[in-house]
Enzyme design. Structure first.
Site, PDB file in Angstrom:
ATOM      1  N   ARG A   1       1.084  -0.858  -0.699  1.00 28.34           N
ATOM      2  CA  ARG A   1       0.030  -0.292   0.302  1.00 28.34           C
ATOM      3  C   ARG A   1       0.785   0.942   0.049  1.00 28.34           C
ATOM      4  NH1 ARG A   1      -2.853  -0.350   4.521  1.00 28.34           N
ATOM      5  NH2 ARG A   1      -2.065   2.253   5.851  1.00 28.34           N
TER       6      ARG A   1
ATOM      7  N   TYR B   1     -14.709  16.336 -17.453  1.00 24.22           N
ATOM      8  CA  TYR B   1     -15.713  15.038 -17.567  1.00 24.22           C
ATOM      9  C   TYR B   1     -16.698  14.616 -16.200  1.00 24.22           C
ATOM     10  CZ  TYR B   1     -15.586   9.905 -17.041  1.00 24.22           C
ATOM     11  OH  TYR B   1     -16.240   8.403 -16.444  1.00 24.22           O
TER      12      TYR B   1
ATOM     13  N   ASP C   1      -6.305  17.828 -15.294  1.00 24.82           N
ATOM     14  CA  ASP C   1      -6.641  16.960 -15.194  1.00 24.82           C
ATOM     15  C   ASP C   1      -5.681  16.887 -17.265  1.00 24.82           C
ATOM     16  OD1 ASP C   1      -7.461  14.852 -17.258  1.00 24.82           O
ATOM     17  OD2 ASP C   1      -9.336  14.295 -15.905  1.00 24.82           O
TER      18      ASP C   1
ATOM     19  N   LYS D   1      -6.709   5.965 -20.542  1.00 21.53           N
ATOM     20  CA  LYS D   1      -6.473   6.539 -22.315  1.00 21.53           C
ATOM     21  C   LYS D   1      -5.439   6.399 -23.304  1.00 21.53           C
ATOM     22  CE  LYS D   1     -11.228   6.932 -20.934  1.00 21.53           C
ATOM     23  NZ  LYS D   1     -11.027   7.653 -19.076  1.00 21.53           N
TER      24      LYS D   1
HETATM   25  C1  LIG Z   1     -10.870  13.220 -19.196  1.00 21.92           C
HETATM   26  C2  LIG Z   1     -10.784  12.482 -18.458  1.00 21.92           C
HETATM   27  N1  LIG Z   1     -10.886  12.036 -16.615  1.00 21.92           N
HETATM   28  C3  LIG Z   1     -11.039  11.525 -15.983  1.00 21.92           C
HETATM   29  C4  LIG Z   1     -11.680  10.452 -16.229  1.00 21.92           C
HETATM   30  C5  LIG Z   1     -11.410   9.035 -15.165  1.00 21.92           C
HETATM   31  O1  LIG Z   1     -10.791   7.924 -15.628  1.00 21.92           O
HETATM   32  P1  LIG Z   1     -10.937   6.126 -15.574  1.00 21.92           P
HETATM   33  O2  LIG Z   1     -12.151   6.079 -15.725  1.00 21.92           O
HETATM   34  O3  LIG Z   1      -9.702   5.909 -15.646  1.00 21.92           O
HETATM   35  O4  LIG Z   1     -11.234   6.399 -13.713  1.00 21.92           O
HETATM   36  C6  LIG Z   1     -12.102  10.472 -18.200  1.00 21.92           C
HETATM   37  C7  LIG Z   1     -12.694   8.691 -17.927  1.00 21.92           C
HETATM   38  O5  LIG Z   1     -13.112   8.273 -19.360  1.00 21.92           O
HETATM   39  C8  LIG Z   1     -11.381  11.557 -18.554  1.00 21.92           C
HETATM   40  O6  LIG Z   1     -12.214  11.255 -20.004  1.00 21.92           O
END
Ligand SMILES: Cc1ncc(COP(=O)(O)O)c(C=O)c1O
Length: 418
Positions: A70, A124, A197, A222
């Site tokens: 962890r 998102y 992000d 992604k």
């Molecule tokens: C811009 C963005 N940030 C965060 C996430 C969240 O990622 P995860 O699905 O790996 O939790 C996504 C998921 O589509 C996303 O498009």
């Protein structure tokens, strides 16, 4: 004593009982005299040292090394070092998903700061839900504002005195690009942390820590992992926030499993090659869509008429605009959008972006389903909007698939008039 510990460490003990040998024989071999060319998958949940005094020093951070998974794990350590290097950070933390990474970044940043977040209106869907359905009920004030309007952000910062500003470099799914460099200055002067992000842009297009952000968050799921086989996230921090990030994670334990870590690291080795190709394909696809009579509007950051083109030219690497293209279908609502998606032969209707294969998604149905209609409207997400993640296939094949499916849409409109 020394010999006994070494035997314990290397699993070389040879007890008489089969049951005991089943547990210890052959196990725990330290690496000696060779180096594997890629980082192995360390599945161990705990780690032992030549004596307990050494283990004590590892727990006390006097000696670097893993003690308990962890806290750290050699496979994750390698991935974190890789990501810190790509994003120009002081260090990083591999998390079990992009959402876990965002939650960790937000709560780490808020621990010692004012319990108030000023967030970009365009985010998102699950990130909006995290703010509204998790942080807000915990008493953290949340305010959404258009981050492409710097005066509006400035006013929100004066009004709300936030501890954190949160944004995406290329927003999901409308592809707006706020001036992250100016916003970083604004956050610094207000004593707030800026969390960015960078999932859609990736460090090939922009590295927000280099222009003053404090935390960068990724969904590894992604472009970075890139093959549709890993769920993972990453927080990369600047020097000032790294220890707080690690301390938070040691308590909360949002860590990535070592197998996923290995897959992500394997994917990242080809990420720049894939991303360059995907960005080039996306430019061609965006131009073809703009010329298609079935399309009302194309969203793509290379467009000279893009509302954020000044920031894009200043902060993005030359000729790289990301690999997501969003489009509005002409005279279309949900039924026509579904018909278009069903007519695609190669491009898959999958809920993600960044894989090697092209994918389409209907934000109304998936990524922004949970967002209130009012908020969706403010973000500019209309019922005829489709998000396309462009893959590494031949650009002509992607365009042909889209044009053929759009053609069936036009034909069925003619049929219905007959
Ligand atoms: C811009 C963005 N940030 C965060 C996430 C969240 O990622 P995860 O699905 O790996 O939790 C996504 C998921 O589509 C996303 O498009």
């Amino acid at each position: 004593m020394e010999k006994k510990m070494t035997e314990k460490m290397t699993g070389k003990i040879t007890p008489a009982h089969l049951q005991t040998r089943a547990v210890h024989a052959g196990d725990r071999k330290p690496l000696e005299g060779f180096v594997p060319v890629t980082t192995p998958i360390y599945t161990a949940s705990s780690f032992i040292y030549k004596d307990v005094d050494t283990l004590d020093k590892v727990f006390g951070h006097e000696i670097a090394g893993p003690a308990y998974a962890r806290y750290s794990n050699p496979t994750n350590d390698a991935l974190e070092e890789l990501m810190a290097s790509l994003e120009s950070g002081a260090g990083a933390l591999a998390c079990s998903s992009g959402m876990a990474a965002l939650q960790v970044a937000l709560l780490t940043a808020l621990t010692d700061r004012r319990k108030s977040v000023v967030a970009a209106e365009s985010l998102y869907g699950a990130s909006i839900s995290l703010l509204m359905k998790v942080l807000d009920p915990l008493g953290i004030q949340v305010r959404f504002v258009d981050f492409c309007n710097l005066d509006a952000v400035n006013q929100a910062v004066i009004d709300n005195q936030p501890g954190v500003l949160l944004m995406e470099t290329i927003t999901n799914p409308i592809l707006r690009v706020a001036a992250v460099d100016r916003l970083a200055q604004m956050a610094r002067s207000a004593g707030a942390a800026l969390i960015v992000d960078n999932t859609f842009a990736t460090p090939l297009v922009i590295r927000p820590l280099e222009v003053g952000a404090n935390f960068v968050v990724h969904s590894l799921t992604k472009y970075l992992a890139g093959h549709g086989d890993v769920l993972g996230g990453m927080v990369v921090a600047d020097e000032e926030n790294l220890e707080a990030l690690r301390a938070y994670s040691r308590i909360v334990g949002p860590v990535l499993g070592p197998f996923e870590s290995y897959l992500a690291m394997r994917g990242i080795k080809t990420f720049p090659l894939r991303m360059e190709r995907q960005c080039a394909n996306a430019c061609r696809v965006a131009s073809a869509l703009a010329a298609n009579p079935a399309i009302e509007r194309v969203y793509y950051p290379s467009d000279p008429k893009h509302p954020d083109s000044e920031a894009i030219r200043r902060i993005f690497a030359p000729n790289l605009y990301g690999a997501v293209v969003s489009m509005e279908l002409k005279n279309a609502q949900r039924a026509e959008v579904f018909r278009f998606l069903n007519a695609l032969k190669m491009i898959v209707p999958a809920t993600s972006v960044g894989d090697v294969h092209s994918m389409v998604l209907y934000p109304f149905m998936s990524s922004h389903r949970e967002v209130s209609p009012k908020h969706r409207e403010r973000m500019g997400i209309r019922e005829n909007l489709v998000r396309l993640s462009v893959g590494i296939e031949g650009a002509d094949d992607i365009i042909a698939d889209l044009e053929e499916a759009l053609g069936t849409l036009a034909n069925s409109a003619i049929d219905s008039k007959d």
